[in-house]
Write a protein that holds these residues in place. Structure first.
Motif, PDB file in Angstrom:
ATOM      1  N   ALA A  35       0.976  -1.538  -0.075  1.00 46.03           N
ATOM      2  CA  ALA A  35       0.002  -0.134   0.498  1.00 46.03           C
ATOM      3  C   ALA A  35       0.755   1.842  -0.130  1.00 46.03           C
ATOM      4  O   ALA A  35       0.224   2.312   0.536  1.00 46.03           O
ATOM      5  N   ALA A  37       2.062   4.407  -1.763  1.00 47.06           N
ATOM      6  CA  ALA A  37       1.905   5.504  -2.591  1.00 47.06           C
ATOM      7  C   ALA A  37       2.299   5.599  -3.647  1.00 47.06           C
ATOM      8  O   ALA A  37       2.369   5.548  -4.537  1.00 47.06           O
ATOM      9  N   ASP A  42      -2.126   0.590  -7.224  1.00 47.78           N
ATOM     10  CA  ASP A  42      -3.736   0.915  -6.502  1.00 47.78           C
ATOM     11  C   ASP A  42      -3.297   0.623  -5.281  1.00 47.78           C
ATOM     12  O   ASP A  42      -4.056  -0.044  -4.280  1.00 47.78           O
ATOM     13  N   ALA A  44      -5.072   1.683  -2.509  1.00 50.00           N
ATOM     14  CA  ALA A  44      -6.860   1.611  -2.104  1.00 50.00           C
ATOM     15  C   ALA A  44      -6.947   0.397  -1.909  1.00 50.00           C
ATOM     16  O   ALA A  44      -7.850  -0.144  -1.708  1.00 50.00           O
ATOM     17  N   ARG A  48      -8.193  -1.520   1.092  1.00 48.01           N
ATOM     18  CA  ARG A  48      -9.686  -1.870   1.184  1.00 48.01           C
ATOM     19  C   ARG A  48      -9.860  -3.770   1.564  1.00 48.01           C
ATOM     20  O   ARG A  48     -10.488  -4.363   2.432  1.00 48.01           O
ATOM     21  N   ALA A  76      -0.797   9.364   1.577  1.00 48.41           N
ATOM     22  CA  ALA A  76      -2.060   8.783   2.155  1.00 48.41           C
ATOM     23  C   ALA A  76      -3.332   8.751   2.400  1.00 48.41           C
ATOM     24  O   ALA A  76      -3.903   7.249   2.539  1.00 48.41           O
ATOM     25  N   GLU A  78      -5.444   9.928   1.622  1.00 49.07           N
ATOM     26  CA  GLU A  78      -6.502   9.537   0.052  1.00 49.07           C
ATOM     27  C   GLU A  78      -7.217   8.094  -0.012  1.00 49.07           C
ATOM     28  O   GLU A  78      -8.321   7.725   0.511  1.00 49.07           O
ATOM     29  N   PRO A  79      -6.195   7.387  -0.135  1.00 50.03           N
ATOM     30  CA  PRO A  79      -6.521   5.797  -0.672  1.00 50.03           C
ATOM     31  C   PRO A  79      -7.144   5.045   0.991  1.00 50.03           C
ATOM     32  O   PRO A  79      -8.084   4.694   1.148  1.00 50.03           O
ATOM     33  N   ARG A  82     -10.449   6.672   1.797  1.00 53.30           N
ATOM     34  CA  ARG A  82     -11.490   5.841   0.128  1.00 53.30           C
ATOM     35  C   ARG A  82     -11.345   4.336   0.841  1.00 53.30           C
ATOM     36  O   ARG A  82     -12.631   3.960   0.479  1.00 53.30           O
ATOM     37  N   ALA A  83     -10.399   3.569   1.162  1.00 50.70           N
ATOM     38  CA  ALA A  83     -10.877   2.297   1.595  1.00 50.70           C
ATOM     39  C   ALA A  83     -11.771   2.229   2.716  1.00 50.70           C
ATOM     40  O   ALA A  83     -12.291   0.992   2.680  1.00 50.70           O
TER      41      ALA A  83
END
Length: 341
Positions: A35, A37, A42, A44, A48, A76, A78-79, A82-83
């Protein structure tokens, strides 16, 4: 039913997640790809996947908070958020540097230092469970000296240098060729054809999987060094030297040479343990042997535990500030922080 807390450790090659109770018992675990960035296409999606794995069979509504330990915490966020949303969780997680959760996953002490060498490499000084000084962690292109990616780049370069005559003969020609191209790739003709095949394959792998792929060559260097290959031994020795230099910065050794403790300030006092984290320093590698031998003379060393549990401990402490139950939960999490397998 009591509240649950999430801890995530997102590295360059893997992401680990734990869901814990208020008392520090681990209720769920999840694992996915990297993970970072910078080096992962990807992050995120992998965050997830790790979250959903850890939450399997648990009610997401019980989750009262979470902490993500990620490289480059600012970008990091934002991802991570989102996750978190896509996993069906309310609110927002806190995002901190991965180096901090490496520290809190190994010790419940508030102060100390940490040296990480895995896919990347970084050192940090910790005070009150906050980072007050960093060294390196600049990414694969500009730094991460002594990391898996650093070792992998030098292994590939050493093999190519040996093939065209710019470098000394080395086992790395055969070992890198086998790792990149498959068994038997380095035959009697180790000239231009092999060079071009290696170049094409390495660039293709990096384009497909990101620079973190270079870290997969680190074990090749370690194995060759163990067999006595001088080129590989030199690469590992240089990695150890650079990591110890990074550790020296966050231990405040330069400041100790320049002045008294009062003059240096609390962020440069060499108190507390030095946590060694990342697979290159926690597994029985040649690099770990060299680094421990040197740093063991300069600090109290502690081997990293479960970084995801360290993130969860921060989440519990944030929810229960100053509460003795949070301190006890932290200790319980460290005791449970064994290998993931």
């Amino acid at each position: 039913m009591g509240a649950l807390f999430v801890g995530v450790d997102g590295g360059g090659t893997s992401t680990r997640c734990v869901v814990v109770t208020e008392s520090g018992e681990i209720a769920g675990r999840g694992r996915a790809g990297g993970a970072n960035a910078i080096s992962v296409p990807d992050p995120a999606a992998n965050l997830r996947a790790a979250l959903l794995g850890a939450l399997e069979g648990l009610d997401p509504a019980r989750v009262a908070g979470g902490v993500f330990g990620l490289a480059g915490a600012a970008r990091a966020a934002e991802p991570a958020e989102r996750a978190w949303r896509e996993a069906g969780l309310a609110g927002r997680p806190a995002v901190v540097a991965d180096v901090l959760v490496a520290f809190t996953g190994a010790t419940d002490q508030p102060d100390g230092a940490v040296l990480v060498a895995g896919t990347g490499a970084i050192g940090a000084r910790i005070r009150d469970r906050r980072i007050v000084r960093r060294a390196d962690g600049l990414g694969w292109l500009l730094g991460d000296e002594g990391s898996g990616v650093w070792l992998g780049r030098r292994a590939a370069a050493a093999a190519l240098n040996a093939i065209d005559g710019r470098g000394a003969p080395t086992l790395l020609v055969v070992r890198v060729a086998e790792a990149v191209l498959g068994a038997g790739a380095a035959g009697e003709d180790d000239g231009p054809a092999l060079t071009q095949a290696l170049i094409a394959a390495v660039y293709a792998r990096v384009a497909e999987s990101g620079p973190a792929w270079l870290g997969t060559l680190a074990p090749v260097v370690d194995a060759a060094a163990r067999e006595g290959d001088e080129v590989a031994r030199g690469i590992v020795a240089e990695a150890a030297r650079r990591l110890c230099r990074t550790a020296g910065v966050v231990l405040g050794e330069g400041a100790r040479e320049r002045g008294t403790q009062a003059e240096r300030g609390p962020d440069q006092i060499g108190a507390g343990p030095l946590v060694l984290a990342g697979s290159l320093l926690t597994e029985p590698t040649e690099l770990a042997h060299l680094v421990r031998a040197e740093l063991g003379r300069r600090a109290v060393l502690v081997r990293a535990g479960d970084n995801a549990a360290g993130a969860a401990a921060l989440a519990v402490r944030a929810a229960l500030p100053g509460d003795p139950r949070a301190a006890e939960a932290h200790r319980v999490l460290i005791e449970q922080g064994g290998p993931w397998g």
